[in-house]
Structures are given as C-alpha cells and as structure tokens.
Scaffold this active site. Sequence first.
Site, PDB file in Angstrom:
ATOM      1  CG  ASN A 179      31.897   8.970  11.583  1.00 60.03           C
ATOM      2  OD1 ASN A 179      30.915   9.707  11.574  1.00 60.03           O
ATOM      3  ND2 ASN A 179      31.835   7.681  11.289  1.00 60.03           N
TER       4      ASN A 179
ATOM      5  CD  GLU B 153      30.695   6.390  13.942  1.00 61.16           C
ATOM      6  OE1 GLU B 153      31.804   6.139  14.442  1.00 61.16           O
ATOM      7  OE2 GLU B 153      30.138   5.670  13.104  1.00 61.16           O
TER       8      GLU B 153
ATOM      9  CG  HIS C 283      28.507   1.075  10.305  1.00 61.56           C
ATOM     10  ND1 HIS C 283      28.213   2.334  10.797  1.00 61.56           N
ATOM     11  CD2 HIS C 283      29.638   0.696  10.929  1.00 61.56           C
ATOM     12  CE1 HIS C 283      29.125   2.675  11.699  1.00 61.56           C
ATOM     13  NE2 HIS C 283      30.003   1.694  11.803  1.00 61.56           N
TER      14      HIS C 283
ATOM     15  CE1 TYR D 185      34.661   7.613  18.050  1.00 60.44           C
ATOM     16  CE2 TYR D 185      34.767   7.594  15.653  1.00 60.44           C
ATOM     17  CZ  TYR D 185      34.080   7.341  16.827  1.00 60.44           C
ATOM     18  OH  TYR D 185      32.812   6.824  16.784  1.00 60.44           O
TER      19      TYR D 185
ATOM     20  NE  ARG E 118      25.884   7.558  10.832  1.00 58.96           N
ATOM     21  CZ  ARG E 118      27.056   6.963  10.988  1.00 58.96           C
ATOM     22  NH1 ARG E 118      27.674   6.992  12.172  1.00 58.96           N
ATOM     23  NH2 ARG E 118      27.628   6.348   9.988  1.00 58.96           N
TER      24      ARG E 118
HETATM   25  C1  FCB Z   1      34.188   4.159  14.037  1.00 58.78           C
HETATM   26  C2  FCB Z   1      33.119   3.202  13.555  1.00 58.78           C
HETATM   27  C3  FCB Z   1      32.165   2.765  14.635  1.00 58.78           C
HETATM   28  C4  FCB Z   1      32.877   2.511  15.935  1.00 58.78           C
HETATM   29  C5  FCB Z   1      33.731   3.694  16.305  1.00 58.78           C
HETATM   30  C6  FCB Z   1      34.433   3.563  17.621  1.00 58.78           C
HETATM   31  O1  FCB Z   1      35.300   4.057  13.224  1.00 58.78           O
HETATM   32  O2  FCB Z   1      32.366   3.809  12.533  1.00 58.78           O
HETATM   33  O3  FCB Z   1      31.500   1.624  14.158  1.00 58.78           O
HETATM   34  O4  FCB Z   1      33.588   1.353  15.857  1.00 58.78           O
HETATM   35  O5  FCB Z   1      34.685   3.919  15.309  1.00 58.78           O
END
Ligand code: FCB
Length: 450
Positions: A291, A344, A123, A293, A79
């Site tokens: 995405n 992500e 992006h 985290y 990607r």
């Molecule tokens: C996300 C972004 C990516 C990177 C990661 C750690 O929010 O999409 O570009 O910065 O975090």
Amino acid sequence: MNMDLSALPKNFTWGAATSAYQIEGATQTDGRGVSIWDTFAMQPGKTIRGESGAVACDHYNRYEQDLDMMKSMGLQAYRFSVAWPRIQPSGRGAANEKGLGFYDKLVDGLLERGIDPHLTLYHWDLPQSLQDLGGWLNRDTAFAFADYAEIVARRLGDRVKTIATHNEPWCTAYLGFGNGQFAPGLKDPALVPQVAHHLLLSHGLAMSKMRAVNSQAQLGIVLNQCSVYTSSDTPENRAEAALQWANFVQLYMHPLFKQAYPEVKGFVPPSNIEAGDMALIGQKMDFLGVNYYTRIWCSKEGVPEPAPYGRTDMDWIICPEGLTKLLVDIHKEYSPLPPIYITENGVAYPDKAAGNDVADPKRIEFMKLHFEAVAKAATQGVDVRGFFYWSLMDNYEWNSGYDKRFGIVHVDYATQQRRLKDSAKWYRDFIADQSQSAVQTETADEAIIA
Ligand code: FCB
C-alpha cells in the site's frame, strides 16, 4: 497525459479495494460481536465528530447493488476484508454461520460477475473480547487469529484467489499502540515492537494453518510502505533515513524475508521473540501486497518538503516517483520477492456532487501518474501483477470520519446514493481498453505461434 504502461504484464489485474469496518455498517446485525473500532469511536474525542462505522456505506445490506456497480465499471478484481467479529463474535470458538454466510454470498456474487475476490483477514477490527485480554499485546491473540484464518480459509478458500493475513501491521502497531490515533488508542512507543512481533507471529501461524487447509488461494500479507527521501546527503540525514526505513519498512520486511529483525542505530527490536517464531514468520509467501500513499522526508537542516504535485485532502504529499523508488528499493534489498500487488493507492479530495455528476479531474491525474510509476518499476525488473485503487467508494476514514473522500464512487451518506465520479468512468474506459489490448496481444501471439 499519455501513459506508457508497456512494461506491465499483459494479464495485469485492475481492481479497487475497501475494508469491512469502513463500508459495511450493520454492526449489530446477524450476531456480529463488538470490535475495538466500535469501542474506540464511542470514546469522546477519538474520531472527528465522534463518527463511527455503525452505518458507513450500509454495504452489508446493499452489497448486491455494490456488486452490480463494480461489474458496470468492469473491475477485474475486488479487495475486501472480512470482519473477524462477524465470524467469531468474541474472537474465539465456533463460527457464526450468518457472518460466514455474508462473505459466502459476497464471494459468489463477485465470481458470478467475473470479478476476482482478494480477501484480507484483518483490517483492524479486532473483537473487543480479545482486546479485553490485552489484544495484540497478548501472545495468545496470535493463536486466536490463526484459528480464525483457518475457519475463513476452509469456507472460502476454494473460491477466493488471494488471501492476505494483515492489512498494514505498521498502522495496527504504531497508530494503535504508539501514538493512540487508532483503536485501541494506547500511547506508548515502547509497545510498538512487541505488538509488531505478535502481529507477524499471527501472520506466520495463520499461513501454516491455511496451507494445511489446502485451499486454492494464494497467501500473503499487505504492508504500507513509504520511500524515504533526504534533503541532502549528510551523515545526519542518512542516519535519520536509515532509522525511518527500519521502523516503517524493515521492521516488517526483514522478519518476513530474512527471518531476522534489522540492526540499525536507534532501532529497538522486539524483546518478546520465542524459539521458532522467526521461521514461522519467514515462511514462503505467494504474494506481497504493498500500500503506497506518500513518502517520508528527512531533513535535519529543516528544508521544507517540496510538493511539485501538491497535497491531498489528508495533507499527504503526492509523490508518484516515490512509488517507483519504493518498489525498486525493496526489490533490490529483498530479492527474490514474491509477485507484488499494489493493494492500495489512492487520494482523498473534497468531491461534491452536481446532479448525477462528480467532477474529480485531479484524481484521474493522480491515478495516471501512479499507474505509470508502477510501470516504471516494472521496467527495472519489479514483478508487479495488479493494482487496487483505494477506494471503490467514499467510506469511513477511521479517525477522520466521513470527511475524507477517497472513492471513485461518491457516497451521499444521507441517502446512501452512489454516483460514479468522473474517475470511475475514466477507470472503466481505461480497464476496457487494457482488456482489449490484452486480447489483441494474445491473438497476435497465437497468430505468430500458428
Ligand atoms: C490505509 C488503510 C485504508 C485507508 C487508507 C486511506 O492506510 O489501509 O483503510 O484508510 O489508508
């Protein structure tokens, strides 16, 4: 740790992700225009040590080597994002052939190596000339974006497997206009819903234009999402959790899948909606990118957030079960959703090279926990098709500069040397193993049919 991934579909895709501004460098090469991140990074105090993506991983000049590296790891998909200012240096008008040519070569290079290209159109590197006219606060930007999307779909849509319009509109709107941490650096929370609406509108307009081009690509969007947890089930915590969920998830998911903004106490919807917008925004998508985290913690009584798996170098709490919860929650709220890709998920640690080796055992553990979290969601009916580790290689982490290393490949910025971290080698063996068992199941299925 032994992972149970048996609930994942057998053709599940394993890949890695990057974005243009974070890796390409070469910001003044081949006619590329200025982006808002070039401008932002030059302003004193906006990024750590004033670092910018001017050189980054120099991927623009080293893409062949990087493609070979991906191939050596057996990645099934990659990607990446296209830099709008390379395609239209001022955000409008005729396409810049050299810019398009770069992505042409990149896509062909991926296909030659058996790697599926997954492209993201935006992006965060808006052409500065559009920002000078108000950027995402200006409704016209949405129309300009749709023209840009059409150019890219015409040129690459015959070979690219999926195209996402936006990466993380929450970040563009909130970090770019609400708290000013990201370009263009405005600080006015009242702007956030207005910007969000224009981003969503631009998504809808681009979807329509790209559908008309009739490319082979599957079309969708990538959202960053967090599951929301409360320390106790009080009315105050519940209300806070509902508001967080509305601002983070529903502000985007509702218009995309219900053609309406959420109605939640304290939530401020956009006031710049025009007739026809919601139908454009809510048109059918082929996939949803998620995405993930970390999670959001709500505790009006001030209970500190527990961190059984510790924190990352970004100080984000590691919460793999939050990924399962998130996927199950959106599956319940928005069913039927299109197939989901985890576009992500990854972790930053202060990795150091020792000779040619980079030991990063904690990253391997993180990956296993999150892979399993995805599989657990699949056992509860969520249709997940692939996973992209963030990131393929260490890169420019926006306002945090080069300190935060998310890669499974280590980058020495002084020499541009790439070194596979232990996690990259582990991922390579893992993918090989997965492909082998997929082949074995297929052969067994064929035997049964015969
Ligand atoms: C996300 C972004 C990516 C990177 C990661 C750690 O929010 O999409 O570009 O910065 O975090």
